[in-house]
Design a protein around this motif. Structure first.
Motif, PDB file in Angstrom:
ATOM      1  N   LEU A  13       0.849  -1.189   0.000  1.00 40.55           N
ATOM      2  CA  LEU A  13       0.000   0.000   0.000  1.00 40.55           C
ATOM      3  C   LEU A  13       0.885   1.239   0.000  1.00 40.55           C
ATOM      4  CD1 LEU A  13      -2.767   1.402   0.355  1.00 40.55           C
ATOM      5  CD2 LEU A  13      -2.449   1.118   2.827  1.00 40.55           C
TER       6      LEU A  13
ATOM      7  N   GLN B 238       0.801   5.726  -0.911  1.00 42.38           N
ATOM      8  CA  GLN B 238       0.001   6.901  -1.244  1.00 42.38           C
ATOM      9  C   GLN B 238       0.291   7.364  -2.671  1.00 42.38           C
ATOM     10  OE1 GLN B 238       0.811   9.816   1.848  1.00 42.38           O
ATOM     11  NE2 GLN B 238      -1.063   9.213   2.926  1.00 42.38           N
ATOM     12  N   ALA B 239      -0.667   8.030  -3.248  1.00 41.66           N
ATOM     13  CA  ALA B 239      -0.481   8.596  -4.585  1.00 41.66           C
ATOM     14  C   ALA B 239       0.757   9.486  -4.604  1.00 41.66           C
ATOM     15  CB  ALA B 239      -1.708   9.385  -4.994  1.00 41.66           C
TER      16      ALA B 239
ATOM     17  N   LYS C 221      -0.244   6.365  -9.165  1.00 37.74           N
ATOM     18  CA  LYS C 221      -1.590   6.936  -9.192  1.00 37.74           C
ATOM     19  C   LYS C 221      -2.583   5.877  -8.708  1.00 37.74           C
ATOM     20  CE  LYS C 221      -0.345   9.420 -13.428  1.00 37.74           C
ATOM     21  NZ  LYS C 221      -0.716   9.634 -14.858  1.00 37.74           N
ATOM     22  N   PRO C 222      -3.737   6.311  -8.206  1.00 47.05           N
ATOM     23  CA  PRO C 222      -4.743   5.333  -7.774  1.00 47.05           C
ATOM     24  C   PRO C 222      -5.113   4.334  -8.875  1.00 47.05           C
ATOM     25  CG  PRO C 222      -5.301   7.487  -6.933  1.00 47.05           C
ATOM     26  CD  PRO C 222      -4.127   7.685  -7.855  1.00 47.05           C
ATOM     27  N   GLU C 223      -5.078   4.768 -10.116  1.00 48.22           N
ATOM     28  CA  GLU C 223      -5.417   3.864 -11.222  1.00 48.22           C
ATOM     29  C   GLU C 223      -4.342   2.823 -11.498  1.00 48.22           C
ATOM     30  OE1 GLU C 223      -5.449   7.220 -11.254  1.00 48.22           O
ATOM     31  OE2 GLU C 223      -4.774   8.007 -13.212  1.00 48.22           O
TER      32      GLU C 223
ATOM     33  N   THR D  10      -3.513   0.840  -9.167  1.00 42.00           N
ATOM     34  CA  THR D  10      -3.895  -0.233  -8.258  1.00 42.00           C
ATOM     35  C   THR D  10      -4.302  -1.471  -9.035  1.00 42.00           C
ATOM     36  OG1 THR D  10      -4.599   1.287  -6.510  1.00 42.00           O
ATOM     37  CG2 THR D  10      -5.547  -0.932  -6.479  1.00 42.00           C
TER      38      THR D  10
ATOM     39  N   THR E  67      -1.557  -1.386  -4.137  1.00 46.53           N
ATOM     40  CA  THR E  67      -2.697  -0.535  -3.860  1.00 46.53           C
ATOM     41  C   THR E  67      -2.195   0.888  -3.655  1.00 46.53           C
ATOM     42  OG1 THR E  67      -3.880  -2.349  -2.795  1.00 46.53           O
ATOM     43  CG2 THR E  67      -4.675  -0.109  -2.373  1.00 46.53           C
ATOM     44  N   VAL E  68      -2.738   1.821  -4.435  1.00 45.51           N
ATOM     45  CA  VAL E  68      -2.347   3.227  -4.356  1.00 45.51           C
ATOM     46  C   VAL E  68      -3.532   4.019  -3.831  1.00 45.51           C
ATOM     47  CG1 VAL E  68      -1.394   5.205  -5.573  1.00 45.51           C
ATOM     48  CG2 VAL E  68      -0.806   2.881  -6.316  1.00 45.51           C
ATOM     49  N   SER E  69      -3.369   4.626  -2.687  1.00 54.23           N
ATOM     50  CA  SER E  69      -4.452   5.404  -2.085  1.00 54.23           C
ATOM     51  C   SER E  69      -4.372   6.866  -2.516  1.00 54.23           C
ATOM     52  CB  SER E  69      -4.383   5.308  -0.562  1.00 54.23           C
ATOM     53  OG  SER E  69      -3.171   5.864  -0.090  1.00 54.23           O
ATOM     54  N   SER E  70      -5.527   7.481  -2.608  1.00 53.28           N
ATOM     55  CA  SER E  70      -5.568   8.886  -3.058  1.00 53.28           C
ATOM     56  C   SER E  70      -5.465   9.842  -1.885  1.00 53.28           C
ATOM     57  CB  SER E  70      -6.857   9.136  -3.829  1.00 53.28           C
ATOM     58  OG  SER E  70      -7.964   8.816  -3.030  1.00 53.28           O
TER      59      SER E  70
END
Length: 122
Positions: free
Chosen positions: A11, A13-14, A88-90, A92, A119-122
């Protein structure tokens, strides 16, 4: 029997970075193989991310990751890497390592790893 084992997912962050690794075994050398990364979101098709031909050959990338991701390989260690920056979240997805003919097509790769979740969180 060729085996591919991915690691390094997680995991983030963006805007962050991750480095995926794929350790290959079952052959004395993988220098003759094309090595690639694909990714897949649940319920969708598996998509090409990046591939390269041999240690000093040209790499090619999906447009969506060009300039952010870098594929590299160490044939002495039978390991391929995917350095992912500016995530980026996309991005993920489950990321899969593959070995086979150099291509952007899933069907051209004979060997696959089990996948690692990014997993990229926004």
């Amino acid at each position: 029997q060729v085996q591919l084992v991915e690691s390094g997912g997680g995991l983030v962050q963006a805007g962050g970075s991750l480095r995926l690794s794929c350790a290959a075994s079952g052959r004395t050398s993988f220098s003759g193989y094309g090595m690639a990364w694909f990714r897949q979101v649940a319920g969708k098709e598996r998509l090409f991310v990046a591939a390269n031909r041999w240690s000093f050959g040209a790499a090619f990338y999906a447009d969506s990751v060009k300039g952010r991701f870098t594929i590299s390989r160490d044939d002495a260690k039978n390991t391929v890497y995917l350095e992912m920056n500016s995530l980026k979240p996309e991005d993920t997805a489950i990321y899969y390592c593959a070995a086979g003919a150099v291509s952007s097509l899933v069907s051209d790769y004979a060997y696959w790893g089990q996948g690692t979740q990014v997993t990229v969180s926004s």
